[in-house]
Enzyme design. Structure first.
Site, PDB file in Angstrom:
ATOM      1  N   GLY A 142     -17.072  14.108  37.292  1.00  0.00           N
ATOM      2  CA  GLY A 142     -18.307  14.074  36.413  1.00  0.00           C
ATOM      3  C   GLY A 142     -19.367  13.377  36.950  1.00  0.00           C
ATOM      4  N   THR A 143     -19.450  12.286  37.620  1.00  0.00           N
ATOM      5  CA  THR A 143     -20.186  11.661  38.434  1.00  0.00           C
ATOM      6  C   THR A 143     -20.852  13.085  39.691  1.00  0.00           C
ATOM      7  OG1 THR A 143     -19.483   9.689  37.518  1.00  0.00           O
ATOM      8  CG2 THR A 143     -21.351   9.726  39.983  1.00  0.00           C
ATOM      9  N   ASN A 145     -18.932   7.935  25.713  1.00  0.00           N
ATOM     10  CA  ASN A 145     -16.815   7.020  26.303  1.00  0.00           C
ATOM     11  C   ASN A 145     -16.808   5.960  25.794  1.00  0.00           C
ATOM     12  OD1 ASN A 145     -19.615   6.910  27.626  1.00  0.00           O
ATOM     13  ND2 ASN A 145     -18.985   5.222  28.081  1.00  0.00           N
ATOM     14  N   GLN A 191     -16.068  13.393  28.309  1.00  0.00           N
ATOM     15  CA  GLN A 191     -15.058  13.030  27.231  1.00  0.00           C
ATOM     16  C   GLN A 191     -14.520  13.951  25.864  1.00  0.00           C
ATOM     17  OE1 GLN A 191     -13.133   9.976  27.781  1.00  0.00           O
ATOM     18  NE2 GLN A 191     -14.838   8.597  28.516  1.00  0.00           N
ATOM     19  N   SER A 219     -14.291  16.077  33.717  1.00  0.00           N
ATOM     20  CA  SER A 219     -13.569  14.735  34.570  1.00  0.00           C
ATOM     21  C   SER A 219     -12.083  15.323  34.949  1.00  0.00           C
ATOM     22  CB  SER A 219     -13.980  14.273  34.854  1.00  0.00           C
ATOM     23  OG  SER A 219     -13.189  13.122  35.166  1.00  0.00           O
ATOM     24  N   HIS A 242      -8.970  13.640  35.405  1.00  0.00           N
ATOM     25  CA  HIS A 242      -8.254  12.009  34.673  1.00  0.00           C
ATOM     26  C   HIS A 242      -8.378  11.743  33.545  1.00  0.00           C
ATOM     27  CE1 HIS A 242     -11.095   8.859  35.547  1.00  0.00           C
ATOM     28  NE2 HIS A 242     -12.211   9.811  35.904  1.00  0.00           N
ATOM     29  N   THR A 292     -14.200  21.506  52.602  1.00  0.00           N
ATOM     30  CA  THR A 292     -12.942  21.971  52.628  1.00  0.00           C
ATOM     31  C   THR A 292     -12.449  20.814  51.124  1.00  0.00           C
ATOM     32  OG1 THR A 292     -12.470  21.795  54.656  1.00  0.00           O
ATOM     33  CG2 THR A 292     -10.295  22.211  53.326  1.00  0.00           C
ATOM     34  N   CYS A 338     -16.238   1.735  33.708  1.00  0.00           N
ATOM     35  CA  CYS A 338     -17.983   1.310  35.053  1.00  0.00           C
ATOM     36  C   CYS A 338     -18.837   0.001  34.267  1.00  0.00           C
ATOM     37  CB  CYS A 338     -18.730   2.519  34.902  1.00  0.00           C
ATOM     38  SG  CYS A 338     -18.376   3.714  34.611  1.00  0.00           S
TER      39      CYS A 338
HETATM   40  N1  PLP Z   1     -19.632  10.631  32.325  1.00  0.00           N
HETATM   41  C1  PLP Z   1     -18.707  10.103  31.149  1.00  0.00           C
HETATM   42  C2  PLP Z   1     -19.022  10.166  29.810  1.00  0.00           C
HETATM   43  C3  PLP Z   1     -17.870   9.384  31.620  1.00  0.00           C
HETATM   44  O1  PLP Z   1     -16.814   8.684  30.810  1.00  0.00           O
HETATM   45  C4  PLP Z   1     -17.754   8.860  32.562  1.00  0.00           C
HETATM   46  C5  PLP Z   1     -15.790   8.492  33.462  1.00  0.00           C
HETATM   47  O2  PLP Z   1     -15.803   7.287  33.004  1.00  0.00           O
HETATM   48  C6  PLP Z   1     -18.220   9.745  33.810  1.00  0.00           C
HETATM   49  C7  PLP Z   1     -19.606  10.621  33.250  1.00  0.00           C
HETATM   50  C8  PLP Z   1     -18.222   9.527  35.565  1.00  0.00           C
HETATM   51  O3  PLP Z   1     -17.031  10.232  35.718  1.00  0.00           O
HETATM   52  P1  PLP Z   1     -15.924  10.408  37.025  1.00  0.00           P
HETATM   53  O4  PLP Z   1     -15.307   9.436  36.792  1.00  0.00           O
HETATM   54  O5  PLP Z   1     -15.226  11.186  36.439  1.00  0.00           O
HETATM   55  O6  PLP Z   1     -17.240  10.523  38.396  1.00  0.00           O
END
Ligand code: PLP
Length: 381
Positions: free
Chosen positions: A69-70, A150, A178, A198, A200, A236, A322
């Site tokens: 996601g980031t 989130n 989310q 994302s 995971h 890659t 985070c």
């Molecule tokens: N955006 C939201 C709303 C999230 O909850 C998260 C992860 O906690 C992210 C972005 C970031 O995703 P990633 O952990 O895959 O970088």
């Protein structure tokens, strides 16, 4: 352990692990290789893209694989800002994830961008009227709004926001991390320009994600190098991760079991609100994803409660993974009008595929004990 922190991360589903395994063993070839060995790898790459596209309601070529996601959010912000150097204004929600807030702060402080952060009401929602009023024709480069929050699970009206953005010719980036697997998504119909995902968060492994860009969206890559991903993301490919996110997307699309979690969640929440005095829900009662509840406990401190729950074999969280351990109260909850002490007394419970009624009854019992223990010690602050 009873795991109620699925918004932080989810376990890899057994079927996902099984699908990935060959790509850590015999199927190791580089997909860009001209060798015969690369053919099954390229096939798997294409199949995973199709599975993700079917799950999200878009065309396979509208998706690129990223590390999560980031990266997807940073890439989208880079794309919209670098292509419109004359436009130096961005609009975002005040409750966005750090993966949006931090690059925005950098654009503001290091690059001189002006950022409008839309306020939210006590339910955690920004308004479409505020969004429309914030647009500066000719100056606004992009609008960046999360689909589901989130911490509270609150769902924002993204298709309606995208229609406002489109009427002004402004791209809308949505953080849909989310939302995936929790509500049905149809990206093509949503009208968004970019969407971030994302793996995971929906039972694929960590380190794999997706960036959607609507057809005909002008794109400026962030990673430059090889010709992978049709020259949109060099490097890659993480083949095992890609196969994993494809399998997880298929699974999530088949089950979308989170809908049934709403009943479990509502029942859990009601029991806590009724049985434990001095408890309150954070966020809108109905306009939210089905697996999340954020609750606050008067006179308690989240970190202390989490410790007591942990000793009883229960894993929840104080909010965003985070910011765990951070001395600052949640920016999401304070934006909703909570004072710092109230924000620090909040816990997030997020359910997943394995969450059962029996588990939740144990959690309610343990929570009642932990809250009264905490209050009797009088250590809130
Ligand atoms: N955006 C939201 C709303 C999230 O909850 C998260 C992860 O906690 C992210 C972005 C970031 O995703 P990633 O952990 O895959 O970088």
């Amino acid at each position: 352990m009873i795991y109620l922190d699925h918004n932080a991360t989810t376990p890899v589903a057994p079927a996902v692990l099984e699908a990935m395994e060959p790509f850590w063993r015999g199927h190791f070839a580089n997909p860009s290789s001209s060798s015969m060995l690369a053919r099954p790898i390229r096939r798997a790459l294409g199949q995973a893209r199709e599975e993700c596209a079917a799950f999200l309601g878009c065309a396979p070529e509208e998706l690129i694989f990223t590390s999560g996601g980031t990266e997807s959010l940073n890439t989208a912000l880079h794309s919209v800002t670098s292509q419109q150097p004359g436009r130096r204004h961005l609009i975002m929600g005040s409750t966005e994830h750090e993966a949006v807030l931090q690059p925005a702060s950098w654009l503001e402080q290091a690059q001189g961008y002006q950022i409008t952060r839309l306020p939210v009401d006590a339910d955690g929602l920004w308004s479409l009227a505020d969004l429309a009023a914030a647009i500066r024709p000719g100056e606004t480069a992009a609008i960046c709004l999360m689909w589901a929050n989130n911490e509270t699970g609150v769902l924002h009206p993204i298709p309606e926001a995208a229609a406002i953005a489109a009427a002004h010719g402004i791209p809308l980036i949505t953080d849909a991390v989310q939302a995936a697997g929790k509500i049905p998504l149809n990206l093509r119909e949503s009208g968004v320009s970019y969407a971030a995902f994302s793996g995971h968060k929906f039972n694929a492994p960590k380190g794999i994600g997706l960036l959607y860009m609507a057809r005909n969206t002008a794109f400026q890559p962030w990673f430059l190098g090889g010709a992978q991903e049709n020259r949109r993301r060099a490097g890659t490919e993480n083949i095992a991760g890609i196969v994993g996110i494809g399998a997880a997307a298929r699974l999530a699309g088949e089950h979308l079991t989170h809908a049934s979690l709403a009943t479990l969640r509502d029942c859990f929440e009601q029991q806590i609100l009724q049985c434990i005095p001095g408890t309150h829900r954070n966020g809108h009662a109905t306009q939210r994803v089905p697996n999340t509840t954020s609750l606050r406990f008067d006179g308690c401190h989240a970190e202390g409660l989490l410790l007591l729950l942990d000793q009883r074999g229960i894993c929840a969280s104080a909010g965003s993974a985070c910011t765990t351990g951070s001395l600052h109260p949640s920016h999401v909850l304070t934006a909703m009008g909570l004072d710092p002490a109230a924000a620090r007394s909040s816990l997030r419970f997020s359910f997943g595929l394995s969450t059962s009624q029996e588990d939740l009854e144990r959690v309610i019992h343990a929570l009642a004990q932990s809250v009264s223990k905490f209050r009797s010690l009088g250590t809130a602050g």
